[in-house]
Design a protein around this motif. Structure first.
Motif, PDB file in Angstrom:
ATOM      1  N   GLY A   1      -5.367  32.460  -3.049  1.00 29.64           N
ATOM      2  CA  GLY A   1      -5.040  33.876  -2.999  1.00 29.64           C
ATOM      3  C   GLY A   1      -6.265  34.666  -3.429  1.00 29.64           C
ATOM      4  O   GLY A   1      -6.957  34.285  -4.382  1.00 29.64           O
ATOM      5  N   ALA A   2      -6.556  35.756  -2.723  1.00 28.93           N
ATOM      6  CA  ALA A   2      -7.741  36.564  -3.033  1.00 28.93           C
ATOM      7  C   ALA A   2      -7.380  37.661  -4.034  1.00 28.93           C
ATOM      8  O   ALA A   2      -6.214  38.005  -4.204  1.00 28.93           O
ATOM      9  N   GLU A   3      -8.384  38.198  -4.693  1.00 27.12           N
ATOM     10  CA  GLU A   3      -8.220  39.299  -5.648  1.00 27.12           C
ATOM     11  C   GLU A   3      -7.150  38.992  -6.709  1.00 27.12           C
ATOM     12  O   GLU A   3      -6.367  39.851  -7.081  1.00 27.12           O
ATOM     13  N   GLY A   4      -7.131  37.744  -7.128  1.00 23.84           N
ATOM     14  CA  GLY A   4      -6.209  37.362  -8.200  1.00 23.84           C
ATOM     15  C   GLY A   4      -4.768  37.186  -7.763  1.00 23.84           C
ATOM     16  O   GLY A   4      -3.867  37.077  -8.597  1.00 23.84           O
TER      17      GLY A   4
ATOM     18  N   ALA B   1      -7.171  39.305   8.997  1.00 25.01           N
ATOM     19  CA  ALA B   1      -8.443  38.720   8.558  1.00 25.01           C
ATOM     20  C   ALA B   1      -8.465  38.730   7.037  1.00 25.01           C
ATOM     21  O   ALA B   1      -7.442  38.961   6.401  1.00 25.01           O
ATOM     22  N   HIS B   2      -9.613  38.474   6.475  1.00 30.01           N
ATOM     23  CA  HIS B   2      -9.865  38.792   5.075  1.00 30.01           C
ATOM     24  C   HIS B   2     -11.360  38.944   4.932  1.00 30.01           C
ATOM     25  O   HIS B   2     -12.092  38.808   5.919  1.00 30.01           O
ATOM     26  N   MET B   3     -11.795  39.234   3.711  1.00 27.39           N
ATOM     27  CA  MET B   3     -13.239  39.340   3.532  1.00 27.39           C
ATOM     28  C   MET B   3     -13.923  38.109   4.103  1.00 27.39           C
ATOM     29  O   MET B   3     -14.897  38.198   4.813  1.00 27.39           O
TER      30      MET B   3
ATOM     31  N   ALA C   1       3.738  42.874   1.051  1.00 28.23           N
ATOM     32  CA  ALA C   1       2.331  43.071   0.675  1.00 28.23           C
ATOM     33  C   ALA C   1       1.416  43.088   1.891  1.00 28.23           C
ATOM     34  O   ALA C   1       1.846  42.812   3.011  1.00 28.23           O
ATOM     35  N   HIS C   2       0.132  43.379   1.633  1.00 26.39           N
ATOM     36  CA  HIS C   2      -0.885  43.260   2.690  1.00 26.39           C
ATOM     37  C   HIS C   2      -1.348  41.816   2.823  1.00 26.39           C
ATOM     38  O   HIS C   2      -1.696  41.372   3.907  1.00 26.39           O
ATOM     39  N   HIS C   3      -1.357  41.058   1.728  1.00 28.38           N
ATOM     40  CA  HIS C   3      -1.661  39.616   1.816  1.00 28.38           C
ATOM     41  C   HIS C   3      -0.402  38.869   2.248  1.00 28.38           C
ATOM     42  O   HIS C   3       0.686  39.176   1.766  1.00 28.38           O
ATOM     43  N   THR C   4      -0.563  37.885   3.116  1.00 30.61           N
ATOM     44  CA  THR C   4       0.584  37.051   3.483  1.00 30.61           C
ATOM     45  C   THR C   4       0.203  35.577   3.432  1.00 30.61           C
ATOM     46  O   THR C   4      -0.974  35.225   3.485  1.00 30.61           O
TER      47      THR C   4
ATOM     48  N   LEU D   1      -3.500  35.218   4.976  1.00 29.20           N
ATOM     49  CA  LEU D   1      -4.040  36.242   5.873  1.00 29.20           C
ATOM     50  C   LEU D   1      -3.825  37.611   5.246  1.00 29.20           C
ATOM     51  O   LEU D   1      -3.138  37.732   4.229  1.00 29.20           O
ATOM     52  N   GLU D   2      -4.403  38.611   5.871  1.00 26.85           N
ATOM     53  CA  GLU D   2      -4.225  39.968   5.372  1.00 26.85           C
ATOM     54  C   GLU D   2      -4.126  40.920   6.553  1.00 26.85           C
ATOM     55  O   GLU D   2      -4.930  40.866   7.480  1.00 26.85           O
ATOM     56  N   ASP D   3      -3.130  41.806   6.501  1.00 29.95           N
ATOM     57  CA  ASP D   3      -3.003  42.848   7.521  1.00 29.95           C
ATOM     58  C   ASP D   3      -4.178  43.798   7.356  1.00 29.95           C
ATOM     59  O   ASP D   3      -4.331  44.408   6.298  1.00 29.95           O
TER      60      ASP D   3
END
Ligand code: MN
Length: 498
Positions: free
Chosen positions: A304-307, A351-353, A449-452, A334-336
């Motif tokens: 998981g990104a950003e904690g 995508a993500h960073m 959330a935006h992260h999935t 993934l991220e919207d």
């Protein structure tokens, strides 16, 4: 590398001694035959183990408790061949703690019109024995799966196979340990959550480590180990220099190779199966882990990104649930990111960073090295690709303050119309069910959330069954979703899960 346990499932047949020894012998022979056929089908991911017919209170209680203690047993499949007075099941069911499947089947597929008599009827009465048993499970409010149909039907066996993966997810959930080497991103709400409640509900252990402890493990990786892994990268992936000096490019890639090895050693040593990072909290790390995290996800680690520890644990969970699948299509965080709102071509670019798992890739995978545009580190090397087409499921686990909710969305993954040569990250592109507008509206109303956590290899039913087994709310956004009904679902959840 992560290893998967060899789980098995027990097959327990219910009956009674009202019809004599001869009848019980037939019951046992039939259930053995069913177990044999199920195992021979080649459809089930795990073995089914036959158990002697359950006819008394004592034996039922003993068998369920043995199942609780048996480390290999991931669940029990029950079937009532004849009538089995359900009060006999109360104590055993009360003490049973693992996933339960009620297989509502019968030995004969067709009514034997020419020979049927009352002896046959008394021997083969699942249609009413299973109702008596089903009643007590419902009355006791025990979560279970019911699968209906003839045991040799591939559709029925497919449903058992699907449930087995959910059951393993339920059992393995309590073995997930997430390493946090960064806290939640400042001011962000949806990635936060109650870690104590997550351990109570899901069994997850979520622990923090200083990022510089894992950095020491990275720094300790020898140059020869790094060089060997870089050689592997250069063999396996296309190198897209895009005007960069080849030697300088390779140095950037080496940093990621060192992170991959150092992170994996640290995770293994401390027994963690998932990890979170944060681009703004990198301590002594030279680059945001990109390629390194992508490779770890490919090996089965959650991320998981950003904690975002909830997504890290969900990705790990979904990796476990799909671990036995032959030719899987892939599972990733993934991220919207951004929409295409052109009529008839609507969808969400995912995508993500950097950190998208290469298991979802379609076609060649290349390494690029580009500035991050966030944070203050070296340009990180990353794997770039586009993803497979076809249906998938995206989930978001959110903390509503007093409880968790799992939002489950069926999505259709597609190719974007044109290449995106300036975008230096891996992507997916999907249209949520039932359509872009209703899907996104429902997602936002539910608080998603935006992260999935996303997989091509799991179904909404499997994810919802997992959530129900954990005692949390699951809401579905799929082809049948209508906003008015969906809002009612959310209202009902507020009452039921209070
Ligand atoms: Mn993010």
């Amino acid at each position: 590398m992560l290893k998967q346990k060899k789980y098995e499932f027990w097959f327990c047949t219910g009956s009674q001694d009202l019809y004599g020894e001869e009848c019980l012998n037939k019951v046992a022979a039939h259930s053995r035959k069913i177990v044999e056929e199920l195992n021979k089908s080649g459809i089930l991911p795990y073995e089914v183990v036959w158990k002697p017919t359950l006819i008394t209170n004592e034996l039922i209680r003993k068998t369920f408790n043995e199942a609780n203690l048996d480390e290999k047993c991931a669940g029990v499949i029950t079937w009532m061949h004849t009538f089995s007075p359900a009060k006999s099941w109360i104590l055993g069911l009360q003490e049973y703690r693992k996933p339960l499947l009620h297989l509502h089947t019968q030995f004969n597929e067709e009514i034997p019109y020419d020979s049927i008599d009352m002896d046959f009827m008394n021997e083969n009465q699942s249609a009413h024995g299973d109702r008596e048993y089903g009643h007590i499970v419902s009355r006791m409010r025990i979560e279970r799966k019911v699968v209906v149909g003839h045991f040799a039907d591939p559709i029925v066996i497919g449903k058992i196979a699907s449930w087995m993966r959910t059951a393993v997810g339920i059992i393995e959930s309590s073995h997930i340990r997430v390493m946090r080497i960064a806290d939640n991103m400042r001011n962000v709400a949806v990635t936060e959550g109650d870690k104590v409640e997550a351990q109570i509900k899901f069994g997850w252990e979520i622990d923090a480590y200083p990022v510089n402890e894992i950095t020491e493990s990275v720094d300790a990786v020898s140059a020869s180990d790094v060089n060997a892994l870089v050689d592997e990268y250069y063999d396996k992936y296309e190198i897209l220099l895009e005007g960069r000096d080849p030697e300088e490019f390779k140095k950037h890639v080496s940093v990621q190779a060192q992170i991959e090895i150092g992170f994996e050693r640290f995770l293994e040593e401390k027994n963690y199966q998932a990890i979170v990072t944060h681009f703004g909290d990198l301590g002594g790390l030279k680059q945001l882990p990109g390629l390194a995290i992508q490779r770890l996800m490919e090996k089965g680690y959650g991320f998981g990104a950003e904690g975002d520890w909830k997504v890290a644990a969900m990705v790990r969970l979904m990796k476990i649930m799909t671990a036995d699948i032959k030719n899987p299509k892939g599972t990733s965080m993934l991220e919207d990111y951004t929409y295409n709102l052109v009529k008839g071509k609507e969808g969400i670019l995912q995508a993500h960073m950097l950190e998208i798992c290469p298991t979802i890739a379609d076609g060649p995978i290349s390494i690029k090295c580009q500035p991050l545009s966030m944070g203050d580190r070296e340009d990180p090397a990353r794997l770039v690709f586009t993803s497979k087409e076809g249906p998938g499921v995206a989930v978001s686990l959110i903390d509503l303050g007093n409880r968790f909710r799992l939002i489950i969305n069926d999505v259709d993954c597609k190719k974007v119309e044109k290449p995106m040569p300036k975008l230096p990250v891996a992507t997916n592109f999907w249209t949520p069910q039932p359509d872009m507008y209703t899907g996104a509206e429902a997602w936002i109303l539910a608080g998603g959330a935006h992260h999935t956590a996303f997989s091509y290899d799991l179904s909404a039913e499997q994810m919802g069954d997992w959530a129900n087994a954990m005692g949390i709310e699951a809401v579905y956004i799929d082809k049948d979703t209508k906003i008015r009904d969906f809002k009612k679902d959310l209202m009902l959840g507020e009452i039921f899960y209070k």
